[in-house]
Design a protein around this motif. Structure first.
Motif, mmCIF file in Angstrom:
data_model
loop_
_atom_site.group_PDB
_atom_site.id
_atom_site.type_symbol
_atom_site.label_atom_id
_atom_site.label_comp_id
_atom_site.label_asym_id
_atom_site.label_seq_id
_atom_site.Cartn_x
_atom_site.Cartn_y
_atom_site.Cartn_z
ATOM 1 N N GLU A 82 0.433 -1.609 0.190
ATOM 2 C CA GLU A 82 0.548 0.216 0.293
ATOM 3 C C GLU A 82 0.415 1.100 -0.105
ATOM 4 O O GLU A 82 2.043 1.535 1.193
ATOM 5 N N CYS A 83 0.631 1.786 -1.094
ATOM 6 C CA CYS A 83 1.603 3.788 -1.002
ATOM 7 C C CYS A 83 0.423 4.417 -1.652
ATOM 8 O O CYS A 83 -0.691 4.557 -1.070
ATOM 9 N N THR A 84 1.532 5.424 -0.718
ATOM 10 C CA THR A 84 0.651 6.548 -0.212
ATOM 11 C C THR A 84 1.873 7.648 -1.424
ATOM 12 O O THR A 84 2.850 7.657 -0.831
ATOM 13 N N ILE A 85 1.247 8.596 -2.459
ATOM 14 C CA ILE A 85 1.776 9.207 -3.299
ATOM 15 C C ILE A 85 1.154 10.277 -2.895
ATOM 16 O O ILE A 85 -0.074 10.882 -3.568
ATOM 17 N N LEU A 86 2.467 12.078 -3.495
ATOM 18 C CA LEU A 86 2.606 12.634 -3.761
ATOM 19 C C LEU A 86 2.600 13.351 -4.522
ATOM 20 O O LEU A 86 3.615 12.516 -5.801
ATOM 21 N N PHE A 87 1.718 13.763 -5.853
ATOM 22 C CA PHE A 87 1.616 13.977 -7.167
ATOM 23 C C PHE A 87 2.302 15.729 -6.950
ATOM 24 O O PHE A 87 1.099 16.527 -6.655
ATOM 25 N N LEU A 88 3.053 15.928 -7.881
ATOM 26 C CA LEU A 88 3.361 17.705 -8.012
ATOM 27 C C LEU A 88 2.842 17.808 -9.777
ATOM 28 O O LEU A 88 3.731 17.116 -10.442
ATOM 29 N N PRO A 89 2.268 19.031 -9.598
ATOM 30 C CA PRO A 89 2.144 19.133 -10.936
ATOM 31 C C PRO A 89 3.458 19.692 -12.335
ATOM 32 O O PRO A 89 4.174 20.706 -11.448
ATOM 33 N N GLN A 90 4.131 19.331 -13.160
ATOM 34 C CA GLN A 90 4.605 19.123 -14.165
ATOM 35 C C GLN A 90 5.107 21.180 -13.729
ATOM 36 O O GLN A 90 6.069 22.024 -14.083
ATOM 37 N N GLU A 91 3.857 21.920 -13.600
ATOM 38 C CA GLU A 91 3.903 23.537 -14.858
ATOM 39 C C GLU A 91 4.406 24.211 -13.435
ATOM 40 O O GLU A 91 4.867 25.348 -13.893
ATOM 41 N N VAL A 92 4.039 23.540 -12.615
ATOM 42 C CA VAL A 92 4.782 24.589 -11.099
ATOM 43 C C VAL A 92 5.818 23.754 -10.807
ATOM 44 O O VAL A 92 6.615 25.158 -10.025
ATOM 45 N N THR A 93 6.521 22.550 -10.810
ATOM 46 C CA THR A 93 7.574 22.425 -10.180
ATOM 47 C C THR A 93 8.660 22.853 -11.026
ATOM 48 O O THR A 93 10.410 23.016 -10.645
ATOM 49 N N ASN A 94 8.829 23.561 -12.032
ATOM 50 C CA ASN A 94 9.851 23.857 -13.156
ATOM 51 C C ASN A 94 9.945 24.988 -12.701
ATOM 52 O O ASN A 94 11.549 25.500 -12.515
ATOM 53 N N ASP A 95 9.346 25.655 -12.258
ATOM 54 C CA ASP A 95 9.513 27.372 -11.775
ATOM 55 C C ASP A 95 10.140 26.919 -10.434
ATOM 56 O O ASP A 95 10.343 27.793 -9.349
ATOM 57 N N TRP A 96 9.675 25.900 -9.582
ATOM 58 C CA TRP A 96 10.255 26.112 -8.003
ATOM 59 C C TRP A 96 11.660 25.845 -8.179
ATOM 60 O O TRP A 96 12.880 26.082 -7.267
ATOM 61 N N ILE A 97 12.391 25.230 -9.629
ATOM 62 C CA ILE A 97 14.208 25.108 -10.021
ATOM 63 C C ILE A 97 14.676 26.141 -9.762
ATOM 64 O O ILE A 97 16.063 26.652 -9.145
ATOM 65 N N MET A 98 14.536 27.217 -10.064
ATOM 66 C CA MET A 98 14.603 28.400 -9.474
ATOM 67 C C MET A 98 14.126 29.753 -9.465
ATOM 68 O O MET A 98 14.554 30.320 -7.888
ATOM 69 N N GLN A 99 13.057 29.671 -8.218
ATOM 70 C CA GLN A 99 12.681 29.934 -6.898
ATOM 71 C C GLN A 99 13.504 29.161 -5.643
ATOM 72 O O GLN A 99 13.858 29.943 -4.436
ATOM 73 N N TYR A 100 13.738 27.407 -5.770
ATOM 74 C CA TYR A 100 14.085 27.384 -4.194
ATOM 75 C C TYR A 100 15.419 26.783 -4.549
ATOM 76 O O TYR A 100 15.115 25.686 -4.623
ATOM 77 N N PRO A 101 15.930 26.855 -4.360
ATOM 78 C CA PRO A 101 17.306 26.234 -3.796
ATOM 79 C C PRO A 101 16.882 25.009 -3.455
ATOM 80 O O PRO A 101 17.459 23.793 -3.687
ATOM 81 N N GLU A 102 16.525 25.138 -2.302
ATOM 82 C CA GLU A 102 16.205 22.974 -1.712
ATOM 83 C C GLU A 102 15.521 21.745 -2.770
ATOM 84 O O GLU A 102 15.350 21.848 -2.262
ATOM 85 N N TRP A 103 14.232 23.159 -3.818
ATOM 86 C CA TRP A 103 14.105 21.992 -4.238
ATOM 87 C C TRP A 103 14.912 21.272 -5.546
ATOM 88 O O TRP A 103 15.159 20.783 -5.954
ATOM 89 N N LYS A 104 15.578 22.500 -5.960
ATOM 90 C CA LYS A 104 16.752 21.818 -6.793
ATOM 91 C C LYS A 104 17.351 20.433 -6.620
ATOM 92 O O LYS A 104 17.983 20.133 -7.081
ATOM 93 N N ASP A 105 17.798 20.844 -5.011
ATOM 94 C CA ASP A 105 18.980 20.551 -4.489
ATOM 95 C C ASP A 105 17.949 19.048 -4.366
ATOM 96 O O ASP A 105 18.599 17.701 -4.802
ATOM 97 N N PHE A 106 17.137 18.764 -4.410
ATOM 98 C CA PHE A 106 16.226 17.268 -4.081
ATOM 99 C C PHE A 106 15.776 16.508 -5.430
ATOM 100 O O PHE A 106 16.272 15.457 -5.778
ATOM 101 N N ILE A 107 15.510 17.748 -6.442
ATOM 102 C CA ILE A 107 15.895 17.334 -8.023
ATOM 103 C C ILE A 107 17.711 16.803 -8.197
ATOM 104 O O ILE A 107 17.422 15.438 -8.597
ATOM 105 N N ILE A 108 18.336 17.725 -8.023
ATOM 106 C CA ILE A 108 19.847 16.798 -8.245
ATOM 107 C C ILE A 108 20.098 15.111 -7.513
ATOM 108 O O ILE A 108 20.837 14.784 -7.979
#
Length: 217
Positions: free
Chosen positions: A106-132
């Motif tokens: 059994e899984c619980t998954i958080l889905f984040l829409p692509q149109e906002v996550t791309n912007d987060w890379i520029m806005q939030y360094p910690e999100w960029k670090d998470f992606i890397i």
């Protein structure tokens, strides 16, 4: 099923401690959607358009590819707090999925829409670090898989496979059939059963009905 009530900063901090910026957490709560899956459910399938980035909050997923004959190749497992590099790549480049993600339990998954996550890379360094870090971790997982395929004997691959199953489920008993193991390792049930019997004779594990208890791996 979706449930926005669950999405609170404290809950997110439990699973994603690397994300702490208040504005980022607020954006995740506003834009994110939770979905729940039963064991065996296909979370992401071949050929579908990937429009959201999944982050696994609870449970375990296995990510696989299939060859032209339909044989399954295990790429890596995902555990709590992790995301799928393959889905990231597809989502950010508007590509269709080339992998399949299957719920191990059994899984619980958080889905984040692509149109906002791309912007987060520029806005939030910690999100960029998470992606890397996600790309780095999955790349290391793939290297381990390639090493096992290219350089390890089947008995070594089997041992590694069982240890990984035990690790992601946090249980020294792996509940799985010999046929399912054979499918994951591109082998036959007879060969896997023979190797497991030898490992049992060496005191490495105890075989049960659709269960394998690891002792000294």
């Amino acid at each position: 099923m979706e449930d926005k009530i669950f999405l609170k900063p404290a809950a997110l901090g439990k699973y994603l401690p690397m994300l702490s910026h208040p504005d980022l957490l607020s954006d995740i709560i506003e834009k994110g959607r939770l979905k729940y899956f039963d064991a065996g459910d296909i979370v992401m399938d071949f050929g579908i358009s990937v429009t959201s980035i999944p982050i696994l909050l609870e449970g375990n997923l296995r990510v696989v590819r299939h060859d032209d004959e339909g044989r399954e190749l295990l790429l890596y497992y995902l555990t709590e707090g992790q995301s799928c590099a393959a889905s990231l790549q597809c989502c950010m480049n508007n590509k269709k999925s080339e992998v399949q993600a299957i719920a191990e339990e059994e899984c619980t998954i958080l889905f984040l829409p692509q149109e906002v996550t791309n912007d987060w890379i520029m806005q939030y360094p910690e999100w960029k670090d998470f992606i890397i870090r996600t790309y780095q971790s999955r790349f290391e997982d793939l290297l381990n898989t390639l090493d096992a395929l290219a350089f390890s004997k089947l008995d070594e691959r089997l041992s590694f496979y069982l240890q990984e199953k035990s690790r992601i489920h946090k249980d020294d008993t792996v509940h799985i059939s010999h046929q399912d193991i054979a499918n994951d390792l591109n082998s036959s049930r007879e060969v896997i059963s023979r190797l497991l019997k030898k490992m049992e004779q060496r005191g490495m594990l105890i075989l049960g009905r659709n269960s394998i208890r690891l002792l000294d791996m």
